[in-house]
Design a protein around this motif. Structure first.
Motif, PDB file in Angstrom:
ATOM      1  N   ASP A 179      -7.072  -0.259   1.834  1.00 55.05           N
ATOM      2  CA  ASP A 179      -6.077   0.781   2.096  1.00 55.05           C
ATOM      3  C   ASP A 179      -6.657   2.089   1.574  1.00 55.05           C
ATOM      4  O   ASP A 179      -7.160   2.151   0.451  1.00 55.05           O
ATOM      5  CB  ASP A 179      -4.765   0.437   1.379  1.00 55.05           C
ATOM      6  CG  ASP A 179      -3.637   1.396   1.678  1.00 55.05           C
ATOM      7  OD1 ASP A 179      -3.832   2.615   1.521  1.00 55.05           O
ATOM      8  OD2 ASP A 179      -2.541   0.937   2.057  1.00 55.05           O
ATOM      9  N   GLU A 180      -6.592   3.131   2.386  1.00 57.35           N
ATOM     10  CA  GLU A 180      -7.204   4.408   1.989  1.00 57.35           C
ATOM     11  C   GLU A 180      -6.574   5.001   0.738  1.00 57.35           C
ATOM     12  O   GLU A 180      -7.243   5.666  -0.059  1.00 57.35           O
ATOM     13  CB  GLU A 180      -7.120   5.409   3.146  1.00 57.35           C
ATOM     14  CG  GLU A 180      -8.037   5.088   4.320  1.00 57.35           C
ATOM     15  CD  GLU A 180      -7.400   4.166   5.340  1.00 57.35           C
ATOM     16  OE1 GLU A 180      -7.991   3.975   6.421  1.00 57.35           O
ATOM     17  OE2 GLU A 180      -6.302   3.626   5.049  1.00 57.35           O
ATOM     18  N   ARG A 181      -5.284   4.795   0.562  1.00 64.41           N
ATOM     19  CA  ARG A 181      -4.650   5.293  -0.669  1.00 64.41           C
ATOM     20  C   ARG A 181      -5.332   4.692  -1.888  1.00 64.41           C
ATOM     21  O   ARG A 181      -5.566   5.367  -2.897  1.00 64.41           O
ATOM     22  CB  ARG A 181      -3.159   4.911  -0.665  1.00 64.41           C
ATOM     23  CG  ARG A 181      -2.427   5.336  -1.914  1.00 64.41           C
ATOM     24  CD  ARG A 181      -1.003   4.847  -1.924  1.00 64.41           C
ATOM     25  NE  ARG A 181      -0.920   3.402  -1.877  1.00 64.41           N
ATOM     26  CZ  ARG A 181       0.121   2.705  -2.334  1.00 64.41           C
ATOM     27  NH1 ARG A 181       1.154   3.333  -2.843  1.00 64.41           N
ATOM     28  NH2 ARG A 181       0.136   1.395  -2.257  1.00 64.41           N
ATOM     29  N   ASN A 182      -5.660   3.422  -1.803  1.00 63.67           N
ATOM     30  CA  ASN A 182      -6.282   2.734  -2.921  1.00 63.67           C
ATOM     31  C   ASN A 182      -7.720   3.177  -3.150  1.00 63.67           C
ATOM     32  O   ASN A 182      -8.256   3.037  -4.254  1.00 63.67           O
ATOM     33  CB  ASN A 182      -6.219   1.228  -2.701  1.00 63.67           C
ATOM     34  CG  ASN A 182      -4.792   0.738  -2.602  1.00 63.67           C
ATOM     35  OD1 ASN A 182      -3.890   1.344  -3.169  1.00 63.67           O
ATOM     36  ND2 ASN A 182      -4.577  -0.349  -1.872  1.00 63.67           N
ATOM     37  N   PRO A 238      -4.816   8.699  10.478  1.00 67.69           N
ATOM     38  CA  PRO A 238      -4.124   7.708   9.652  1.00 67.69           C
ATOM     39  C   PRO A 238      -4.844   7.400   8.357  1.00 67.69           C
ATOM     40  O   PRO A 238      -4.211   7.020   7.374  1.00 67.69           O
ATOM     41  CB  PRO A 238      -4.053   6.470  10.561  1.00 67.69           C
ATOM     42  CG  PRO A 238      -5.114   6.676  11.590  1.00 67.69           C
ATOM     43  CD  PRO A 238      -5.193   8.156  11.788  1.00 67.69           C
ATOM     44  N   ASN A 270      -4.119  10.664   6.071  1.00 69.81           N
ATOM     45  CA  ASN A 270      -2.765  10.899   5.570  1.00 69.81           C
ATOM     46  C   ASN A 270      -2.340   9.929   4.484  1.00 69.81           C
ATOM     47  O   ASN A 270      -1.240  10.057   3.935  1.00 69.81           O
ATOM     48  CB  ASN A 270      -1.746  10.932   6.719  1.00 69.81           C
ATOM     49  CG  ASN A 270      -1.515   9.591   7.379  1.00 69.81           C
ATOM     50  OD1 ASN A 270      -1.532   8.550   6.731  1.00 69.81           O
ATOM     51  ND2 ASN A 270      -1.270   9.607   8.680  1.00 69.81           N
ATOM     52  N   LEU A 271      -3.195   8.966   4.124  1.00 64.25           N
ATOM     53  CA  LEU A 271      -2.878   8.064   3.023  1.00 64.25           C
ATOM     54  C   LEU A 271      -3.479   8.518   1.696  1.00 64.25           C
ATOM     55  O   LEU A 271      -3.148   7.964   0.649  1.00 64.25           O
ATOM     56  CB  LEU A 271      -3.365   6.646   3.345  1.00 64.25           C
ATOM     57  CG  LEU A 271      -2.574   5.927   4.438  1.00 64.25           C
ATOM     58  CD1 LEU A 271      -3.256   4.612   4.803  1.00 64.25           C
ATOM     59  CD2 LEU A 271      -1.144   5.668   3.982  1.00 64.25           C
ATOM     60  N   THR A 285      -0.016  -3.149  -4.062  1.00 66.12           N
ATOM     61  CA  THR A 285      -1.448  -3.150  -3.727  1.00 66.12           C
ATOM     62  C   THR A 285      -2.067  -4.536  -3.857  1.00 66.12           C
ATOM     63  O   THR A 285      -3.252  -4.675  -4.118  1.00 66.12           O
ATOM     64  CB  THR A 285      -2.201  -2.148  -4.622  1.00 66.12           C
ATOM     65  OG1 THR A 285      -1.861  -2.371  -5.996  1.00 66.12           O
ATOM     66  CG2 THR A 285      -1.837  -0.724  -4.269  1.00 66.12           C
TER      67      THR A 285
END
Length: 592
Positions: free
Chosen positions: A49-52, A76, A79-80, A460
């Protein structure tokens, strides 16, 4: 001929970046191609996940001082990133996000995703980073990479975003025509160090000599300056109380007699009590945030203050300090130590005795909680068992909510340095599992331990696969009460009507240890206190990642005000804390 992905990968390697955390996309494939030809110096770690990716880069940066680098594709993926970017921005952590972008001449096609995945990424990242740039040409790219490192590492450090259009990434790189150079000063924060004027240092030293009950509050800026050793040496002569913020934990060893732990509503009872009695507070690398400032009740009107910070805007945000010291924490603390003279010992018998007495009272309270044999299990019992097994260099990565308080109060920092990683810039749930990936990448020879509630861990859980894929030595401890614990108690105490906080039902109880087994990790489930030790021993002995799930008491809380209210009885809703919404009056600190 090489391509621009090679140029970017080569510059990152020359800046000393060992790992890039992220997820590839079509627009950024050139970067991964370039990294693949330099795996002896730089590697890519695939996140789920890009946020992670931003969280992993954040932890990497905290433990190395180098900018953490993450990469995402356009739309996409991009935006994370803001969750991790805002964490790094608020916590002053150097980070560089390499963001894919649509080709330059597609500008009129970005709106509403006319060109697939397009949107105004530059404005988006300007709002959540220290700065952001759209690369306008191949020729401009090397200078913009140098700028990104300089801005990320310069006082006050923070995250920056570099948006590289697809046509630029895929362009050829003629190494003879477009040479690259790096600025070695910005390989690590701080980019440059400065010191306060000698007159201000002398004024501050005079205040310290004059004070009868001085206190030193150490924030995350101590670690950002790599100053824990210098601060500890100063604290040994200071002759007063020393407490830290959550992010500053480890600025001094908490085994020292003057150290009273973490100053925070969910931190140390002794720290909260003793700081009220100080006549001088030295705020060292701390922005005196809502939590460390105890809802901005600190400093009190009668407390003199010294502020030490590299950011000029922090010397007067909620109070005017008696003496502001603008500059690098390590330089200023060293200068203060010299200004106090060699014969200064700071001996203050009455204050030292008072610190010892309050600390002893606090330790007695904690010992009672640790000794509890209750079922479900008391979280302090779990933390004590973890603390007994930690090696000298092992690292604890905390998630948000109650986990931060349990770690702060019951796992002591035994040596100076950043071995406790807290996501306090945003305090967002879900940091610990990806943060541990970044920590383990930079410290593969030690054990990384995470602590998270079941709510935070759920965010997560997919990154456990990343831990397993990279065979990282991570022990993930999940303290499971089946609820969003903090919110449940808040709703109960102030509204008497808990809603949407249950994470399980009678017929559905998610099993995190079992899920870990299914994802390729070792899993251990603990229901009784006598089972904790064996589960942790097995997890620590495993040469890879594991999950230890512990069923805990859902009434347990590290927040002292919650403890008092629960002890008094909570059958009726309390008055809602309206004062928490009101900023305290701006103050002018007195002289002594």
């Amino acid at each position: 001929m090489a391509h621009i992905g090679d140029l970017v990968a080569e510059m990152l390697a020359q800046y000393g970046v060992e790992y890039v955390f992220g997820m590839p996309g079509g627009q950024t494939t050139a970067l991964h191609d370039g990294i693949s030809r330099r795996n002896d110096r730089i590697q890519h770690i695939l996140m789920r996940d890009e946020r992670n990716a931003a969280y992993a880069a954040d932890a990497y940066a905290r433990l190395t001082g180098k900018p953490g680098v993450c990469d995402v594709t356009v739309g996409p993926g991009a935006n994370l990133l803001p969750a991790g970017f805002l964490e790094a921005l608020n916590a002053s952590i150097p980070m560089i996000g390499i963001v894919g972008e649509l080709p330059l001449d597609w500008l009129p096609l970005k709106d509403k995703g006319i060109a697939s995945q397009g949107f105004d990424q530059l404005s988006f990242f300007k709002s959540c980073s220290k700065d952001a740039w759209l690369v306008p040409s191949v020729a401009a790219l090397p200078e913009l990479i140098r700028t990104a490192f300089r801005v990320a590492t310069s006082p006050r450090p923070g995250p920056v975003a570099l948006l590289i259009p697809h046509d630029i990434f895929d362009a050829d790189w003629d190494e003879e025509k477009l040479t690259i150079r790096v600025d070695d000063r910005s390989r690590q924060a701080p980019y440059l160090r400065s010191n306060a004027p000698a007159d201000d240092i002398a004024r501050a030293a005079a205040l310290i000599r004059k004070a009868k009950r001085p206190a030193l509050v150490c924030g995350g800026g101590v670690h950002g300056s790599d100053a824990a050793g210098t601060v500890t040496a100063f604290a040994d002569r200071f002759g007063g109380l020393v407490v830290t913020s959550l992010s500053g934990k480890g600025s001094v060893p908490e085994t020292r007699p003057y150290a009273a732990g973490v100053l925070n509503p969910l931190g140390s009872w002794a720290a909260i009590e003793l700081i009220q009695e100080a006549d001088l507070i030295v705020w060292c690398g701390s922005k005196v945030s809502q939590n460390t400032g105890m809802n901005w009740t600190l400093p009190k009107p009668d407390q003199a203050t010294i502020t030490i910070d590299c950011d000029p805007l922090e010397h007067g945000r909620t109070f005017r300090p008696t003496v502001p010291l603008l500059g690098d924490v390590r330089e200023i603390i060293a200068a203060l130590g010299a200004a106090l003279s060699e014969d200064f010992t700071g001996t203050r018998p009455d204050w030292e005795a008072r610190i010892a007495a309050v600390k002893a009272d606090g330790e007695a309270r904690k010992a009672e909680e640790i000794a509890a044999d209750t079922v479900p299990i008391s979280p302090p019992r779990v933390m004590d068992e973890i603390a007994r097994r930690l090696g000298a260099d092992d690292v604890i990565v905390s998630d948000a909510s109650f986990a931060a308080g349990w770690i702060a109060g019951y796992i002591p920092a035994k040596k100076p340095g950043r071995q406790f990683v807290y996501a306090r810039g945003q305090g967002a749930l879900g940091y610990s599992v990806p943060g541990a990936i970044g920590a383990a990448a930079t410290r593969p020879d030690v054990r990384i331990v995470t602590v998270a509630g079941d709510g935070a861990f759920s965010y997560t859980v997919g990154e456990l696969v990343t831990q397993a894929q990279n065979r990282q030595r991570i022990v993930n401890v999940v303290i499971n009460n089946g609820k969003l614990g903090w919110i449940q108690l808040w709703q109960e105490l102030y509204f008497n009507n808990p809603q949407s906080v249950e994470l399980e039902t009678q017929s559905l109880k998610p099993g995190f240890a079992a899920a870990a087994e299914g994802l390729g990790l070792k899993g251990f489930y603990v229901e009784r206190p006598e089972e904790i030790g064996a589960a942790l021993d097995a997890a620590f002995a495993h040469d890879g990642p594991s999950v230890v799930e512990v069923r805990i008491d859902d009434r347990a809380t590290p927040i002292h005000s919650f403890k008092r209210r629960l002890k008094d009885g909570s059958d009726k809703a309390r008055p809602r804390p309206g004062t928490v919404y009101k900023l305290r009056d701006w103050k002018i600190s007195p002289d002594l």
